[in-house]
Every structure is written in C-alpha cells, then in structure tokens.
Design a protein around this motif. Structure first.
Motif, mmCIF file in Angstrom:
data_model
loop_
_atom_site.group_PDB
_atom_site.id
_atom_site.type_symbol
_atom_site.label_atom_id
_atom_site.label_comp_id
_atom_site.label_asym_id
_atom_site.label_seq_id
_atom_site.Cartn_x
_atom_site.Cartn_y
_atom_site.Cartn_z
ATOM 1 N N ASN A 1 -6.609 14.122 -5.019
ATOM 2 C CA ASN A 1 -7.947 13.967 -4.457
ATOM 3 C C ASN A 1 -8.643 12.708 -4.960
ATOM 4 O O ASN A 1 -9.583 12.230 -4.339
ATOM 5 C CB ASN A 1 -8.815 15.179 -4.789
ATOM 6 C CG ASN A 1 -8.381 16.407 -4.006
ATOM 7 O OD1 ASN A 1 -7.773 16.287 -2.956
ATOM 8 N ND2 ASN A 1 -8.682 17.562 -4.529
ATOM 9 N N SER A 2 -8.205 12.197 -6.091
ATOM 10 C CA SER A 2 -8.881 11.054 -6.694
ATOM 11 C C SER A 2 -7.857 10.093 -7.285
ATOM 12 O O SER A 2 -6.957 10.516 -8.014
ATOM 13 C CB SER A 2 -9.819 11.558 -7.801
ATOM 14 O OG SER A 2 -10.411 10.475 -8.479
ATOM 15 N N ILE A 3 -8.005 8.809 -6.950
ATOM 16 C CA ILE A 3 -7.114 7.787 -7.487
ATOM 17 C C ILE A 3 -7.956 6.647 -8.039
ATOM 18 O O ILE A 3 -8.841 6.143 -7.364
ATOM 19 C CB ILE A 3 -6.146 7.244 -6.417
ATOM 20 C CG1 ILE A 3 -5.235 8.357 -5.911
ATOM 21 C CG2 ILE A 3 -5.311 6.092 -6.981
ATOM 22 C CD1 ILE A 3 -4.303 7.948 -4.789
ATOM 23 N N SER A 4 -7.692 6.283 -9.292
ATOM 24 C CA SER A 4 -8.327 5.123 -9.922
ATOM 25 C C SER A 4 -7.271 4.037 -10.056
ATOM 26 O O SER A 4 -6.121 4.326 -10.406
ATOM 27 C CB SER A 4 -8.851 5.472 -11.312
ATOM 28 O OG SER A 4 -9.852 6.448 -11.232
ATOM 29 N N ILE A 5 -7.666 2.791 -9.779
ATOM 30 C CA ILE A 5 -6.718 1.679 -9.815
ATOM 31 C C ILE A 5 -7.266 0.588 -10.733
ATOM 32 O O ILE A 5 -8.398 0.144 -10.555
ATOM 33 C CB ILE A 5 -6.501 1.083 -8.412
ATOM 34 C CG1 ILE A 5 -6.083 2.160 -7.420
ATOM 35 C CG2 ILE A 5 -5.455 -0.034 -8.458
ATOM 36 C CD1 ILE A 5 -6.195 1.726 -5.978
ATOM 37 N N LEU A 6 -6.468 0.163 -11.700
ATOM 38 C CA LEU A 6 -6.814 -0.985 -12.538
ATOM 39 C C LEU A 6 -6.053 -2.192 -12.020
ATOM 40 O O LEU A 6 -4.829 -2.156 -11.878
ATOM 41 C CB LEU A 6 -6.423 -0.744 -14.003
ATOM 42 C CG LEU A 6 -7.235 0.263 -14.790
ATOM 43 C CD1 LEU A 6 -6.692 0.374 -16.217
ATOM 44 C CD2 LEU A 6 -8.692 -0.118 -14.820
ATOM 45 N N ILE A 7 -6.794 -3.268 -11.742
ATOM 46 C CA ILE A 7 -6.196 -4.507 -11.256
ATOM 47 C C ILE A 7 -6.568 -5.608 -12.219
ATOM 48 O O ILE A 7 -7.752 -5.829 -12.486
ATOM 49 C CB ILE A 7 -6.695 -4.835 -9.832
ATOM 50 C CG1 ILE A 7 -6.298 -3.690 -8.886
ATOM 51 C CG2 ILE A 7 -6.149 -6.168 -9.352
ATOM 52 C CD1 ILE A 7 -6.963 -3.737 -7.560
ATOM 53 N N THR B 1 4.036 -0.844 -9.334
ATOM 54 C CA THR B 1 4.265 -2.163 -8.768
ATOM 55 C C THR B 1 4.196 -2.082 -7.247
ATOM 56 O O THR B 1 4.494 -1.043 -6.666
ATOM 57 C CB THR B 1 5.633 -2.729 -9.212
ATOM 58 O OG1 THR B 1 5.792 -4.032 -8.673
ATOM 59 C CG2 THR B 1 6.782 -1.855 -8.778
ATOM 60 N N LEU B 2 3.783 -3.166 -6.640
ATOM 61 C CA LEU B 2 3.782 -3.252 -5.181
ATOM 62 C C LEU B 2 5.013 -3.990 -4.688
ATOM 63 O O LEU B 2 5.169 -4.213 -3.497
ATOM 64 C CB LEU B 2 2.522 -3.980 -4.684
ATOM 65 C CG LEU B 2 1.192 -3.337 -5.026
ATOM 66 C CD1 LEU B 2 0.044 -4.176 -4.479
ATOM 67 C CD2 LEU B 2 1.118 -1.919 -4.489
ATOM 68 N N GLY B 3 5.886 -4.382 -5.597
ATOM 69 C CA GLY B 3 7.089 -5.117 -5.225
ATOM 70 C C GLY B 3 7.229 -6.379 -6.060
ATOM 71 O O GLY B 3 6.508 -6.577 -7.032
ATOM 72 N N PRO B 4 8.144 -7.249 -5.679
ATOM 73 C CA PRO B 4 8.461 -8.412 -6.514
ATOM 74 C C PRO B 4 7.414 -9.532 -6.488
ATOM 75 O O PRO B 4 7.417 -10.381 -7.366
ATOM 76 C CB PRO B 4 9.785 -8.911 -5.924
ATOM 77 C CG PRO B 4 9.747 -8.466 -4.499
ATOM 78 C CD PRO B 4 9.016 -7.164 -4.511
ATOM 79 N N GLY C 1 -6.202 -5.387 -4.686
ATOM 80 C CA GLY C 1 -6.931 -4.139 -4.457
ATOM 81 C C GLY C 1 -6.897 -3.713 -3.003
ATOM 82 O O GLY C 1 -6.638 -2.541 -2.686
ATOM 83 N N LEU C 2 -7.141 -4.670 -2.117
ATOM 84 C CA LEU C 2 -7.112 -4.363 -0.680
ATOM 85 C C LEU C 2 -5.727 -3.908 -0.242
ATOM 86 O O LEU C 2 -5.587 -2.962 0.539
ATOM 87 C CB LEU C 2 -7.540 -5.583 0.129
ATOM 88 C CG LEU C 2 -8.989 -6.032 -0.081
ATOM 89 C CD1 LEU C 2 -9.234 -7.353 0.629
ATOM 90 C CD2 LEU C 2 -9.942 -4.968 0.389
ATOM 91 N N ALA C 3 -4.697 -4.579 -0.737
ATOM 92 C CA ALA C 3 -3.328 -4.203 -0.381
ATOM 93 C C ALA C 3 -3.004 -2.804 -0.897
ATOM 94 O O ALA C 3 -2.418 -1.983 -0.170
ATOM 95 C CB ALA C 3 -2.333 -5.212 -0.944
ATOM 96 N N THR C 4 -3.397 -2.508 -2.110
ATOM 97 C CA THR C 4 -3.125 -1.199 -2.704
ATOM 98 C C THR C 4 -3.824 -0.088 -1.926
ATOM 99 O O THR C 4 -3.225 0.935 -1.603
ATOM 100 C CB THR C 4 -3.566 -1.167 -4.175
ATOM 101 O OG1 THR C 4 -2.904 -2.226 -4.878
ATOM 102 C CG2 THR C 4 -3.214 0.161 -4.829
#
Length: 80
Positions: A25-31, A54-57, A66-69
């Motif tokens: 229900n809740s996701i926090s993202i550190l960038i 990781t989002l890839g290489p 952030g937008l991509a994630t």
C-alpha cells in the motif's frame, strides 16, 4: 500486504531488480544526488529497512530517476 516498502535506487550489481518487488500500500523511494549515495548513506538506509534496487545497467539523472521509477511501479501494479 499492508507493510510499507522502502526502496533505495542503486547502481550496485547486488541490488534487486524493481520487477522483483511485491505490491504494498505504501512505497518510499530514496534517489541519490549526482554521483550517488555515499557508502555511509547506503549503510544507514539499509539498516533502516531500505532495500537496494536497480532499474538496469544505465544510471539515470536524479531528475528522471524518480519519474522513471514511479512510472515503472504504476505500470507493474496496474495503476496505468
């Protein structure tokens, strides 16, 4: 699952792939800033429940990571 998920974007080869994250229900993202997080910052975050992902290489700019994630998470969990 109602527990919050805490994610830290990382270029590390040991990081999990975003596709392996379960829905919550809740996701926090550190960038991190340009140049990435320091080793001390990564250690602190992981000690406080953040999982390195990781989002890839390719390393994305802070402004786009952030937008991509968020777009990937919305697509993966049916929000789009």
């Amino acid at each position: 699952n109602n527990a919050a998920t805490k994610l830290l974007l990382s270029p590390s080869a040991a990081a999990k792939h975003l596709r392996d994250i379960s829905a919550t229900n809740s996701i926090s993202i550190l960038i991190g800033p340009e140049g990435g997080f320091s080793e001390k910052e990564v250690t602190y975050a992981t000690q406080h429940g953040f999982t390195q992902i990781t989002l890839g290489p390719r390393i994305l700019r802070t402004e786009t990571a952030g937008l991509a994630t968020i777009a990937i998470l919305q697509s993966r969990f049916g929000d789009l």
